[in-house]
Structures are given as structure tokens and as C-alpha cells.
Design a protein around this motif. Structure first.
Motif: not given
Length: 267
Positions: A121-127
Motif C-alpha cells: 500500500h501507499l501512504r502520502d506517496g510512500v510505499v
């Protein structure tokens, strides 16, 4: 002290000539044929040349980079070539060339972010992979014209529900839910999740789905030539456009070739 008898100069030359082996025409042609067959085999079955058409893998690969791709490394091992070629499975972080699952006949290059069984998953562009935040020094975030349109979905995949507004293909929009567990996409067997290094400009698994294993062609090995190329050059289908660009290459071969990228390994 023993004395060596003088040998006439003419006899010396004859001896030297007699001692030098001669290659017959048949032997020369056989050697040349062997080289050509070996080269043809390598080009046909082991290596294949590709040109990078888009900015989705910048700065790892630039538009106009020409790469040799190892076609055999990820192929099923064969008994007769098995001992000679380094076969292996696809690893996380590998850069691969594959046939697009979206557009028939289109070759695409991306980085593998998830292999079968991985939770992504990604959160704020971070994998995040299997709950671990990834450190990715190779990524860039150069904005594309459509960046703001799909930013929420692109940077918070798959938490933000896809829609046609986010340029997700209808097929992936319909299939995505069955691969989601909680907040993660779970990569199914014989499939891979891939993304471009230039995350804001990459049309990748977030938008068209998973890569079937059988679509993988191989791994780019090194850049053999790099030439400054317009971003939309690969879309130019007319012969006049193609011939015009060939003429441009001939004229500007030396000053627009990126010499520093020659023989650069792809990592």
C-alpha cells in the motif's frame, strides 16, 4: 665452442614460410560462420534491444536510452542451456521489460515492487511492503500534466477508491477489490505489482493492474547508446516524422548523444 653453420638467407626464408600455418578458404568461412551463428543466437534468444520511450523511469532510464535486455534470465530453465545461463526468479526491486496487459503489442519497463504474496500500500506517496516502509533512493517525483487529477489515488493506493476520474482502466477498477485485504493490495500467484521510478509520471500497476508472469520479457542489462529524444517521439507514426528524426540523428549524432550513459548498468 661449437660453431653454428651459416644457413643461406634464401633457405631461412623458405623455412620460415614453411613453418607458418596457412588458413584455407574453407576454414576461414567456417570460422566466420561460427561467429555469425553465435551472434545471431545471442541476439535472437538471449539479448534484445529496446528503446525507452517515456519519462516514467527517470532518472534511472531516460527517454532515448537504448538498452540490451536479457531475455533468458527470467525464462523457465531449459535442460540444454540450464548450466550455461543464470536463470533465477524475479526479485523485488528488479527492473523488467514486459508486454503491457493493457495495450496489445506494447513493451513497457517498470520496477517490480511486489511479488506473489506481498502486501502493498501507499501512504502520502510512500510505499509500504509487508508493513515495512521502503527507502527508495532511486525515485523522483517530476510532475506530469495529469498529476493533480489523480494525486489522491496515486499517493494513497489502494485506500482511495478508484474511479474513471483517476484514469484507472475499467478492467482494473472492477478487479482491484478482490485483491485488497484491509488496507493492502495482496499480489496473487504468478503476478507482479510494478511502478515507475518517476512516480508522478508513471502509468503503472496502480492504474492498469498486475503483470502476469507470462508477460515478462526480461531484465535490462545496460545502456548501449543514449540520444536526446523528444518526449512524444514514440507516438510519431508517419513515415515523414520518422525519416525526419533519422535525419536529425545523423546530423546531431555526436553533439546529442549522451556519451556519459554509454555502457551504464541498469539498476
Amino acid at each position: 665452442m661449437k660453431r653454428i653453420a651459416n644457413v643461406p638467407k634464401k633457405e631461412k626464408e623458405e623455412v620460415a614460410v614453411d613453418e607458418k600455418p596457412h588458413e584455407t578458404t574453407v576454414e576461414f568461412l567456417a570460422s566466420l560462420a561460427g561467429v555469425l551463428v553465435t551472434g545471431l543466437f545471442i541476439i535472437t534468444f538471449v539479448l534484445q534491444a529496446f528503446e525507452i520511450p517515456s519519462s516514467s523511469m527517470e532518472d534511472t532510464l531516460l527517454i532515448g536510452d537504448h538498452v540490451f535486455v536479457n531475455r533468458e534470465q527470467f525464462a523457465p530453465p531449459t535442460h540444454w542451456l540450464g548450466p550455461l545461463l543464470p536463470y533465477r526468479d524475479i526479485h523485488r526491486g528488479d527492473i523488467v521489460v514486459f508486454l503491457s496487459p493493457e495495450e496489445q503489442g506494447l513493451f513497457v519497463v517498470k520496477r517490480i515492487m511486489g511479488i506473489p504474496g506481498d502486501h502493498i500500500h501507499l501512504r502520502d506517496g510512500v510505499v509500504y511492503r509487508n508493513g515495512e516502509k521502503l527507502v527508495e533512493p532511486y525515485i523522483t517525483n517530476k510532475d506530469a500534466p495529469y498529476s493533480e487529477v489523480n494525486r489522491a489515488y496515486r499517493e494513497n493506493f489502494p485506500a482511495v477508491a478508484p474511479s474513471e476520474t483517476y484514469q484507472v482502466t475499467p478492467e482494473w477498477q472492477a478487479a482491484l477489490a478482490k485483491h485488497v485485504e484491509g488496507e493492502d493490495l495482496v499480489v496473487p500467484p504468478n503476478s507482479y505489482f510494478a511502478m515507475g521510478d518517476n512516480r508522478n509520471a508513471s502509468w503503472d500497476s496502480r492504474f492498469w493492474g498486475l503483470i502476469p508472469k507470462e508477460n515478462v520479457i526480461g531484465r535490462p542489462m545496460f545502456i548501449y547508446w543514449s540520444f536526446t529524444t523528444p518526449e512524444n517521439q514514440y507516438k510519431m507514426r508517419e513515415w515523414s516524422d520518422r525519416l525526419g528524426f533519422i535525419a536529425h540523428i545523423i546530423i546531431h549524432f555526436f553533439d546529442e548523444t549522451r556519451w556519459s550513459r554509454t555502457l551504464k548498468l541498469v539498476r
